[in-house]
Design a protein around this motif. Structure first.
Motif, PDB file in Angstrom:
ATOM      1  N   ARG A 250      25.441 103.074 -15.870  1.00 50.96           N
ATOM      2  CA  ARG A 250      24.999 101.901 -15.101  1.00 50.96           C
ATOM      3  C   ARG A 250      24.031 102.289 -13.989  1.00 50.96           C
ATOM      4  NH1 ARG A 250      30.615  99.991 -16.186  1.00 50.96           N
ATOM      5  NH2 ARG A 250      30.352  98.188 -17.560  1.00 50.96           N
ATOM      6  N   GLY A 251      24.161 103.514 -13.482  1.00 55.19           N
ATOM      7  CA  GLY A 251      23.239 103.997 -12.461  1.00 55.19           C
ATOM      8  C   GLY A 251      21.841 104.266 -12.992  1.00 55.19           C
ATOM      9  N   GLN A 252      21.715 104.459 -14.303  1.00 57.27           N
ATOM     10  CA  GLN A 252      20.423 104.746 -14.924  1.00 57.27           C
ATOM     11  C   GLN A 252      19.771 103.521 -15.559  1.00 57.27           C
ATOM     12  OE1 GLN A 252      18.711 107.802 -15.374  1.00 57.27           O
ATOM     13  NE2 GLN A 252      20.121 108.805 -13.986  1.00 57.27           N
ATOM     14  N   LEU A 253      20.581 102.561 -15.989  1.00 59.65           N
ATOM     15  CA  LEU A 253      20.059 101.404 -16.714  1.00 59.65           C
ATOM     16  C   LEU A 253      19.635 100.281 -15.777  1.00 59.65           C
ATOM     17  CD1 LEU A 253      22.741 101.066 -19.552  1.00 59.65           C
ATOM     18  CD2 LEU A 253      20.384 101.849 -19.815  1.00 59.65           C
ATOM     19  N   PRO A 254      18.710  99.435 -16.232  1.00 59.80           N
ATOM     20  CA  PRO A 254      18.416  98.228 -15.454  1.00 59.80           C
ATOM     21  C   PRO A 254      19.667  97.353 -15.368  1.00 59.80           C
ATOM     22  CG  PRO A 254      16.794  98.554 -17.216  1.00 59.80           C
ATOM     23  CD  PRO A 254      17.885  99.554 -17.426  1.00 59.80           C
ATOM     24  N   GLN A 255      19.813  96.609 -14.291  1.00 54.63           N
ATOM     25  CA  GLN A 255      21.014  95.792 -14.088  1.00 54.63           C
ATOM     26  C   GLN A 255      21.178  94.723 -15.154  1.00 54.63           C
ATOM     27  OE1 GLN A 255      20.967  94.322 -10.060  1.00 54.63           O
ATOM     28  NE2 GLN A 255      22.113  96.099  -9.340  1.00 54.63           N
ATOM     29  N   ARG A 256      20.113  94.345 -15.826  1.00 58.12           N
ATOM     30  CA  ARG A 256      20.188  93.291 -16.844  1.00 58.12           C
ATOM     31  C   ARG A 256      20.939  93.731 -18.095  1.00 58.12           C
ATOM     32  NH1 ARG A 256      17.054  94.316 -21.049  1.00 58.12           N
ATOM     33  NH2 ARG A 256      15.338  95.774 -20.810  1.00 58.12           N
ATOM     34  N   ILE A 257      21.151  95.034 -18.267  1.00 58.32           N
ATOM     35  CA  ILE A 257      21.835  95.557 -19.450  1.00 58.32           C
ATOM     36  C   ILE A 257      23.345  95.442 -19.248  1.00 58.32           C
ATOM     37  CG2 ILE A 257      22.182  97.540 -20.971  1.00 58.32           C
ATOM     38  CD1 ILE A 257      19.307  96.574 -21.028  1.00 58.32           C
ATOM     39  N   ASP A 258      23.993  94.750 -20.167  1.00 59.11           N
ATOM     40  CA  ASP A 258      25.451  94.596 -20.135  1.00 59.11           C
ATOM     41  C   ASP A 258      26.081  95.782 -20.874  1.00 59.11           C
ATOM     42  OD1 ASP A 258      27.943  93.440 -19.726  1.00 59.11           O
ATOM     43  OD2 ASP A 258      27.799  92.166 -21.502  1.00 59.11           O
ATOM     44  N   VAL A 259      26.956  96.508 -20.201  1.00 61.34           N
ATOM     45  CA  VAL A 259      27.626  97.667 -20.794  1.00 61.34           C
ATOM     46  C   VAL A 259      29.078  97.298 -21.091  1.00 61.34           C
ATOM     47  CG1 VAL A 259      28.333 100.065 -20.475  1.00 61.34           C
ATOM     48  CG2 VAL A 259      26.137  99.275 -19.540  1.00 61.34           C
ATOM     49  N   ILE A 260      29.429  97.330 -22.382  1.00 58.43           N
ATOM     50  CA  ILE A 260      30.805  97.086 -22.817  1.00 58.43           C
ATOM     51  C   ILE A 260      31.480  98.441 -22.986  1.00 58.43           C
ATOM     52  CG2 ILE A 260      32.278  96.099 -24.625  1.00 58.43           C
ATOM     53  CD1 ILE A 260      30.572  94.034 -23.014  1.00 58.43           C
ATOM     54  N   GLU A 261      32.585  98.642 -22.309  1.00 57.63           N
ATOM     55  CA  GLU A 261      33.307  99.915 -22.362  1.00 57.63           C
ATOM     56  C   GLU A 261      34.316  99.888 -23.504  1.00 57.63           C
ATOM     57  OE1 GLU A 261      34.920 100.736 -18.499  1.00 57.63           O
ATOM     58  OE2 GLU A 261      33.015 100.284 -17.522  1.00 57.63           O
ATOM     59  N   ASP A 262      34.130 100.784 -24.467  1.00 61.13           N
ATOM     60  CA  ASP A 262      35.000 100.859 -25.642  1.00 61.13           C
ATOM     61  C   ASP A 262      35.628 102.259 -25.666  1.00 61.13           C
ATOM     62  OD1 ASP A 262      36.283 100.468 -28.031  1.00 61.13           O
ATOM     63  OD2 ASP A 262      34.465 100.251 -29.223  1.00 61.13           O
ATOM     64  N   ALA A 263      36.798 102.376 -25.058  1.00 62.83           N
ATOM     65  CA  ALA A 263      37.443 103.676 -24.891  1.00 62.83           C
ATOM     66  C   ALA A 263      38.203 104.092 -26.144  1.00 62.83           C
ATOM     67  CB  ALA A 263      38.400 103.628 -23.706  1.00 62.83           C
ATOM     68  N   VAL A 264      38.074 105.354 -26.478  1.00 59.49           N
ATOM     69  CA  VAL A 264      38.828 105.960 -27.574  1.00 59.49           C
ATOM     70  C   VAL A 264      40.069 106.598 -26.957  1.00 59.49           C
ATOM     71  CG1 VAL A 264      38.801 107.719 -29.384  1.00 59.49           C
ATOM     72  CG2 VAL A 264      36.734 106.374 -28.903  1.00 59.49           C
ATOM     73  N   ARG A 265      41.215 106.178 -27.428  1.00 59.05           N
ATOM     74  CA  ARG A 265      42.466 106.725 -26.889  1.00 59.05           C
ATOM     75  C   ARG A 265      42.573 108.216 -27.191  1.00 59.05           C
ATOM     76  NH1 ARG A 265      45.445 101.628 -28.913  1.00 59.05           N
ATOM     77  NH2 ARG A 265      45.318 100.315 -27.061  1.00 59.05           N
ATOM     78  N   SER A 266      43.160 108.939 -26.246  1.00 65.98           N
ATOM     79  CA  SER A 266      43.278 110.385 -26.407  1.00 65.98           C
ATOM     80  C   SER A 266      44.600 110.880 -25.842  1.00 65.98           C
ATOM     81  CB  SER A 266      42.120 111.081 -25.689  1.00 65.98           C
ATOM     82  OG  SER A 266      42.242 110.895 -24.290  1.00 65.98           O
ATOM     83  N   GLU A 267      44.908 112.098 -26.186  1.00 61.00           N
ATOM     84  CA  GLU A 267      46.052 112.812 -25.613  1.00 61.00           C
ATOM     85  C   GLU A 267      45.462 113.807 -24.619  1.00 61.00           C
ATOM     86  OE1 GLU A 267      49.326 112.309 -26.312  1.00 61.00           O
ATOM     87  OE2 GLU A 267      48.722 110.651 -27.612  1.00 61.00           O
ATOM     88  N   VAL A 268      45.370 113.401 -23.382  1.00 58.16           N
ATOM     89  CA  VAL A 268      44.677 114.194 -22.370  1.00 58.16           C
ATOM     90  C   VAL A 268      45.690 114.879 -21.455  1.00 58.16           C
ATOM     91  CG1 VAL A 268      44.415 112.229 -20.820  1.00 58.16           C
ATOM     92  CG2 VAL A 268      42.820 114.119 -20.654  1.00 58.16           C
TER      93      VAL A 268
END
Length: 174
Positions: free
Chosen positions: A134-152
Motif C-alpha cells: 500500500r505504501g508503493q501503490l496509488p491510493q486508488r488501488i484496492d488491495v484484498i488480503e488473501d492469507a494462506v494459513r500456516s504453521e508458524v
C-alpha cells in the motif's frame, strides 16, 4: 520515566498478542483485476493459481522469483497450461525481499489499468506485505488480503512483528 517505559512495554506486549492471535484469514471468492503472490513459504503460489483458475482475476504476478527459475520449470512445477502461461502469468525476477516485492508489484500495476488486486501471502507475513504494498501503490488501488494459513513458529511471529512495527513506524514518520 519508568511509567513511560512501562506503558511502552505494555503497548508492545499487547500489540504482539494481537499480531500473533489474530492472524489474517483467506479472502474467499472476491473478484479483483489481478493477483499478486510474493514467493516464500508453501501454498502461496498454489493459492494464487487456484484463484486465477476460478476466474477471480485476469492475471497473476509471482514476484520475487529466483532468476535461475525458467518459465518452463515454473509451468511444470505448478502444472500451468501453455495458454494460461501465455495470457495470464507474469514471473517477476527483480525482488529480493518484501519491499522489493512491493516495488516490483507497483511497477507491474503501473503498466496496466487495474483498480484492484488480491495479495496472496502467508498469514504471518500478510500485514507487513500489505503495508509495504500500500505504501508503493496509488491510493486508488484496492488491495484484498488473501492469507494462506500456516504453521508458524513463535520465533517467526516475534521477528515478523518487529519488522511490521518498523515498517509501520517508517511509514508514519514519512
Amino acid at each position: 520515566m519508568r511509567r513511560i517505559l512501562g506503558l511502552i512495554l505494555i503497548v508492545w506486549a499487547l500489540g504482539f498478542v494481537w499480531f500473533a492471535a489474530a492472524l489474517p484469514q483467506p479472502a474467499g471468492q472476491v473478484q479483483t483485476d489481478a493477483i499478486v503472490v510474493p514467493t516464500g513459504s508453501g501454498g502461496r503460489i498454489d493459492r494464487g493459481l487456484e484463484m486465477l483458475s476460478l476466474g477471480s482475476a485476469q492475471e497473476i504476478l509471482v514476484t520475487g522469483v529466483d532468476p535461475q527459475v525458467r518459465p518452463g520449470e515454473f509451468q511444470a512445477e505448478y502444472d500451468v497450461t501453455d495458454a494460461t502461461m501465455e495470457c495470464c502469468v507474469t514471473l517477476g525476477f527483480s525482488a529480493l525481499d518484501t519491499r522489493g516485492n512491493a516495488r516490483e508489484t507497483s511497477e507491474w500495476i503501473a503498466e496496466r489499468e487495474y483498480n484492484s488486486l488480491r495479495l496472496v501471502t502467508a498469514d504471518w507475513h500478510m500485514r507487513r506485505a500489505a503495508l509495504e504494498l500500500r505504501g508503493q501503490l496509488p491510493q486508488r488501488i484496492d488491495v484484498i488480503e488473501d492469507a494462506v494459513r500456516s504453521e508458524v513458529s513463535l520465533w517467526t511471529l516475534f521477528l515478523e512483528y518487529h519488522k511490521f512495527v518498523i515498517v509501520w513506524m517508517v511509514q508514519v514518520i514519512a
